[in-house]
Design an enzyme around this catalytic site. Structure first.
Site, PDB file in Angstrom:
ATOM      1  N   ARG A   1      -2.788   3.177  -8.381  1.00 25.29           N
ATOM      2  CA  ARG A   1      -3.736   2.623  -7.399  1.00 25.29           C
ATOM      3  C   ARG A   1      -5.184   2.968  -7.745  1.00 25.29           C
ATOM      4  O   ARG A   1      -5.997   3.191  -6.845  1.00 25.29           O
ATOM      5  CB  ARG A   1      -3.419   3.112  -5.980  1.00 25.29           C
ATOM      6  CG  ARG A   1      -2.134   2.566  -5.413  1.00 25.29           C
ATOM      7  CD  ARG A   1      -2.332   1.137  -4.949  1.00 25.29           C
ATOM      8  NE  ARG A   1      -1.070   0.547  -4.543  1.00 25.29           N
ATOM      9  CZ  ARG A   1      -0.620   0.550  -3.287  1.00 25.29           C
ATOM     10  NH1 ARG A   1      -1.321   1.072  -2.326  1.00 25.29           N
ATOM     11  NH2 ARG A   1       0.532  -0.002  -3.016  1.00 25.29           N
TER      12      ARG A   1
ATOM     13  N   ARG B   1      -9.092   0.396  -2.733  1.00 23.35           N
ATOM     14  CA  ARG B   1     -10.112   0.563  -1.705  1.00 23.35           C
ATOM     15  C   ARG B   1     -10.973   1.795  -1.851  1.00 23.35           C
ATOM     16  O   ARG B   1     -11.989   1.912  -1.165  1.00 23.35           O
ATOM     17  CB  ARG B   1      -9.450   0.526  -0.326  1.00 23.35           C
ATOM     18  CG  ARG B   1      -9.072  -0.893   0.073  1.00 23.35           C
ATOM     19  CD  ARG B   1      -8.267  -0.928   1.343  1.00 23.35           C
ATOM     20  NE  ARG B   1      -7.003  -0.242   1.130  1.00 23.35           N
ATOM     21  CZ  ARG B   1      -5.996  -0.256   1.992  1.00 23.35           C
ATOM     22  NH1 ARG B   1      -6.123  -0.895   3.122  1.00 23.35           N
ATOM     23  NH2 ARG B   1      -4.885   0.378   1.717  1.00 23.35           N
TER      24      ARG B   1
ATOM     25  N   ARG C   1     -13.457  -7.952  -3.579  1.00 20.31           N
ATOM     26  CA  ARG C   1     -12.328  -8.483  -2.833  1.00 20.31           C
ATOM     27  C   ARG C   1     -12.754  -9.188  -1.550  1.00 20.31           C
ATOM     28  O   ARG C   1     -12.115 -10.153  -1.127  1.00 20.31           O
ATOM     29  CB  ARG C   1     -11.387  -7.338  -2.446  1.00 20.31           C
ATOM     30  CG  ARG C   1     -10.295  -6.995  -3.440  1.00 20.31           C
ATOM     31  CD  ARG C   1      -9.144  -7.980  -3.389  1.00 20.31           C
ATOM     32  NE  ARG C   1      -8.780  -8.396  -2.037  1.00 20.31           N
ATOM     33  CZ  ARG C   1      -8.030  -7.716  -1.217  1.00 20.31           C
ATOM     34  NH1 ARG C   1      -7.524  -6.573  -1.580  1.00 20.31           N
ATOM     35  NH2 ARG C   1      -7.750  -8.165  -0.007  1.00 20.31           N
TER      36      ARG C   1
ATOM     37  N   ASP D   1       0.887  -6.738  -7.499  1.00 21.82           N
ATOM     38  CA  ASP D   1       1.648  -6.002  -6.493  1.00 21.82           C
ATOM     39  C   ASP D   1       3.128  -6.139  -6.826  1.00 21.82           C
ATOM     40  O   ASP D   1       3.533  -7.128  -7.451  1.00 21.82           O
ATOM     41  CB  ASP D   1       1.374  -6.547  -5.081  1.00 21.82           C
ATOM     42  CG  ASP D   1       1.861  -5.561  -4.024  1.00 21.82           C
ATOM     43  OD1 ASP D   1       1.109  -4.634  -3.683  1.00 21.82           O
ATOM     44  OD2 ASP D   1       3.012  -5.694  -3.569  1.00 21.82           O
TER      45      ASP D   1
ATOM     46  N   TYR E   1      12.105  -3.772   1.110  1.00 19.36           N
ATOM     47  CA  TYR E   1      11.148  -4.590   1.883  1.00 19.36           C
ATOM     48  C   TYR E   1      11.804  -5.871   2.388  1.00 19.36           C
ATOM     49  O   TYR E   1      11.564  -6.305   3.520  1.00 19.36           O
ATOM     50  CB  TYR E   1       9.916  -4.937   1.038  1.00 19.36           C
ATOM     51  CG  TYR E   1       8.964  -3.781   0.871  1.00 19.36           C
ATOM     52  CD1 TYR E   1       8.258  -3.286   1.969  1.00 19.36           C
ATOM     53  CD2 TYR E   1       8.766  -3.178  -0.359  1.00 19.36           C
ATOM     54  CE1 TYR E   1       7.375  -2.229   1.832  1.00 19.36           C
ATOM     55  CE2 TYR E   1       7.879  -2.111  -0.511  1.00 19.36           C
ATOM     56  CZ  TYR E   1       7.188  -1.644   0.590  1.00 19.36           C
ATOM     57  OH  TYR E   1       6.321  -0.594   0.454  1.00 19.36           O
TER      58      TYR E   1
HETATM   59  O1  CP3 Z   1      -4.445   0.052  -9.317  1.00 17.05           O
HETATM   60  C1  CP3 Z   1      -3.217  -0.165  -9.285  1.00 17.05           C
HETATM   61  O2  CP3 Z   1      -2.371   0.745  -9.214  1.00 17.05           O
HETATM   62  C2  CP3 Z   1      -2.749  -1.595  -9.437  1.00 17.05           C
HETATM   63  C3  CP3 Z   1      -2.542  -2.270  -8.230  1.00 17.05           C
HETATM   64  C4  CP3 Z   1      -1.289  -2.095  -7.398  1.00 17.05           C
HETATM   65  C5  CP3 Z   1      -1.242  -2.644  -6.101  1.00 17.05           C
HETATM   66  N1  CP3 Z   1       0.020  -2.496  -5.620  1.00 17.05           N
HETATM   67  C6  CP3 Z   1      -2.361  -3.307  -5.436  1.00 17.05           C
HETATM   68  C7  CP3 Z   1      -2.425  -3.164  -3.965  1.00 17.05           C
HETATM   69  C8  CP3 Z   1      -0.036  -1.557  -7.673  1.00 17.05           C
HETATM   70  C9  CP3 Z   1       0.449  -0.809  -8.901  1.00 17.05           C
HETATM   71  C10 CP3 Z   1       0.788  -1.810  -6.533  1.00 17.05           C
HETATM   72  C11 CP3 Z   1       2.221  -1.460  -6.470  1.00 17.05           C
HETATM   73  C12 CP3 Z   1       2.866  -1.380  -5.159  1.00 17.05           C
HETATM   74  N2  CP3 Z   1       2.754  -2.224  -4.095  1.00 17.05           N
HETATM   75  C13 CP3 Z   1       3.834  -0.407  -4.822  1.00 17.05           C
HETATM   76  C14 CP3 Z   1       4.301   0.669  -5.734  1.00 17.05           C
HETATM   77  C15 CP3 Z   1       3.301   1.755  -5.811  1.00 17.05           C
HETATM   78  C16 CP3 Z   1       3.374   2.709  -4.654  1.00 17.05           C
HETATM   79  O3  CP3 Z   1       2.328   2.859  -4.001  1.00 17.05           O
HETATM   80  O4  CP3 Z   1       4.416   3.282  -4.441  1.00 17.05           O
HETATM   81  C17 CP3 Z   1       4.263  -0.641  -3.514  1.00 17.05           C
HETATM   82  C18 CP3 Z   1       5.253   0.155  -2.715  1.00 17.05           C
HETATM   83  C19 CP3 Z   1       3.580  -1.815  -3.069  1.00 17.05           C
HETATM   84  C20 CP3 Z   1       3.690  -2.498  -1.757  1.00 17.05           C
HETATM   85  C21 CP3 Z   1       2.377  -2.433  -1.069  1.00 17.05           C
HETATM   86  N3  CP3 Z   1       1.331  -3.309  -1.298  1.00 17.05           N
HETATM   87  C22 CP3 Z   1       1.925  -1.449  -0.155  1.00 17.05           C
HETATM   88  C23 CP3 Z   1       2.749  -0.300   0.380  1.00 17.05           C
HETATM   89  C24 CP3 Z   1       0.573  -1.754   0.147  1.00 17.05           C
HETATM   90  C25 CP3 Z   1      -0.384  -0.926   0.988  1.00 17.05           C
HETATM   91  C26 CP3 Z   1      -0.741  -1.505   2.290  1.00 17.05           C
HETATM   92  C27 CP3 Z   1      -2.114  -1.024   2.688  1.00 17.05           C
HETATM   93  O5  CP3 Z   1      -2.965  -1.877   2.937  1.00 17.05           O
HETATM   94  O6  CP3 Z   1      -2.349   0.199   2.708  1.00 17.05           O
HETATM   95  C28 CP3 Z   1       0.243  -2.921  -0.568  1.00 17.05           C
HETATM   96  C29 CP3 Z   1      -1.076  -3.588  -0.602  1.00 17.05           C
HETATM   97  C30 CP3 Z   1      -1.882  -3.286  -1.812  1.00 17.05           C
HETATM   98  N4  CP3 Z   1      -1.434  -3.482  -3.074  1.00 17.05           N
HETATM   99  C31 CP3 Z   1      -3.213  -2.811  -1.860  1.00 17.05           C
HETATM  100  C32 CP3 Z   1      -3.560  -2.744  -3.211  1.00 17.05           C
HETATM  101  C33 CP3 Z   1      -4.892  -2.356  -3.810  1.00 17.05           C
HETATM  102  C34 CP3 Z   1      -4.103  -2.454  -0.668  1.00 17.05           C
HETATM  103  C35 CP3 Z   1      -4.466  -3.618   0.157  1.00 17.05           C
HETATM  104  C36 CP3 Z   1      -5.728  -4.365  -0.232  1.00 17.05           C
HETATM  105  O7  CP3 Z   1      -6.591  -3.886  -0.979  1.00 17.05           O
HETATM  106  O8  CP3 Z   1      -5.829  -5.485   0.314  1.00 17.05           O
END
Ligand code: CP3
Length: 349
Positions: free
Chosen positions: A28, A32, A41, A77, A155
């Site tokens: 990540r 943010r 974004r 994602d 999910y």
């Molecule tokens: O920088 C990186 O690591 C690459 C981007 C990345 C995202 N998601 C972008 C994202 C990666 C590697 C993921 C993987 C992902 N997505 C996982 C596995 C990693 C982990 O954290 O265990 C999981 C479980 C997801 C599912 C998911 N997507 C979640 C739990 C969330 C968070 C919700 C929130 O808003 O807190 C997302 C949304 C998400 N994916 C965000 C990002 C940057 C945040 C929301 C946004 O910026 O709009």
């Protein structure tokens, strides 16, 4: 321009080869915590960003430029392929993936058709190509990724994030054949997605089984590991490092390595020396600073970074990372300092 000699320290460490310094990147790292991420974004849906290759490539590059990390991870994602295939997944800010009609029955399986990567995830593959064009002159490799079948299935079955995974476990145990078909279909999708990312230019891949730690070892071996092994085994011929990651997976580390990993992600609950004894030699370790520690005063962070590196010294291949993703409230300046400390570290045994 970064001078990495002939190889990349990140790729070399993944293969257990000698490195001039410990390579570091952050799960990540694009997100943010970065003001430039929030600016690029705007308020749009994350899936919109994933559908736009120029934006996804830009978001992939931002943390590389700012922190000088040794690897980029593609901005995407784990739910992206399903969302792009029209399975009915939304990603709700602050909450995560939400599935309006959760998967519970045999009829739901029909909603999962095979992935046609070049069509279904075309924007993601274009983002890989665009990101590589910018990363190559910097000598920084690109990590592609996908969700492991268990975590993606959780999910789909829960309909959203869960603390107990009760519906997932009930389905797994009450209808094992249906469960197996579900994770089998998801394995094929993740494998196709990863192979397409590698063909487009990804130089390593990470399989995220973020929530596998909710399973006991027996259930992991029976109901999750075979599908993940199918994904990892299906990548073996590509010769790129395969990273296998989960949270709370201390008891599963040996199995996660045996599933076909070159690198195993370790969270902060398990000391790296203990992780090494569990996975044995020949597999690199990635981790394992507690992400919450990044919010502590800098001298404390520095001490804990050093502790992770001391723990890893002499253990063979190590890639520095957090034990899970960067928390959004993290000061990006702290991450930049961590990269500097990791690169400057000299073991004093
Ligand atoms: O920088 C990186 O690591 C690459 C981007 C990345 C995202 N998601 C972008 C994202 C990666 C590697 C993921 C993987 C992902 N997505 C996982 C596995 C990693 C982990 O954290 O265990 C999981 C479980 C997801 C599912 C998911 N997507 C979640 C739990 C969330 C968070 C919700 C929130 O808003 O807190 C997302 C949304 C998400 N994916 C965000 C990002 C940057 C945040 C929301 C946004 O910026 O709009």
């Amino acid at each position: 321009m970064r001078d990495h000699g002939t190889g990349s320290p990140f790729l070399d460490a993944c293969h257990g080869r000698p490195v001039p310094f410990t390579p570091v990147w952050f799960m990540r790292q694009a997100g943010r915590s970065l003001p430039e991420y929030r600016a690029a974004r705007g308020d749009g849906d994350i899936l919109e960003a994933i559908r736009c290759p120029e934006l996804a490539a830009e978001l992939t590059l931002q943390p590389v430029r700012r922190h000088g990390v040794d690897a980029a991870i593609l901005f995407s994602d784990i739910m992206a392929p399903l969302a792009l295939m029209g399975v009915g997944v939304e990603i709700v800010p602050g909450r995560g993936p939400v599935v309006a009609e959760p998967f519970r029955t045999k009829a739901d399986l029909a909603r999962l058709r095979p992935l046609e990567a070049e069509v279904d995830v075309a924007p993601v593959l274009e983002a890989v190509r665009l990101a590589r064009r910018e990363l190559d002159p910097m000598g920084v490799p690109l990590i592609g990724f996908a969700g492991a079948p268990f975590t993606v299935a959780s999910y789909l079955v829960e309909g959203g994030p869960s603390r107990t995974y009760a519906a997932t476990k009930v389905l797994m145990h009450s209808e094992p054949a249906l469960w197996e078909a579900l994770v089998g279909a998801l394995a094929d999708i993740s494998l196709g997605f990863l192979r397409a990312q590698v063909t487009a230019g990804a130089q390593a891949v990470q399989l995220f089984d973020s929530w596998a730690g909710t399973l006991g070892t027996e259930d992991y071996r029976t109901h999750a590991m075979p599908a993940s092994a199918r994904v990892l085994g299906g990548l073996a011929d590509l010769g790129i490092p395969r990273i296998h990651f989960g949270v709370g997976t201390g008891e599963l580390l040996a199995d996660m390595a045996a599933a076909g990993a070159d690198v195993v992600g370790v969270d902060w609950r398990v000391q790296l020396g203990v992780a090494r004894s569990r996975v044995g030699p020949g597999v690199a370790l990635q981790g394992n600073l507690d992400p919450a520690l990044c919010l502590a005063p800098l001298p404390v962070v520095e001490q804990r970074v050093r502790k992770v590196l001391d723990d890893a010294a002499g253990l063979g291949g190590h890639v520095f990372n957090l034990g899970h993703g960067v928390l959004p409230e993290t000061d990006p300046g702290t991450l930049t300092r961590i990269v500097e400390w990791v690169h400057a570290y000299q073991h004093r045994g």
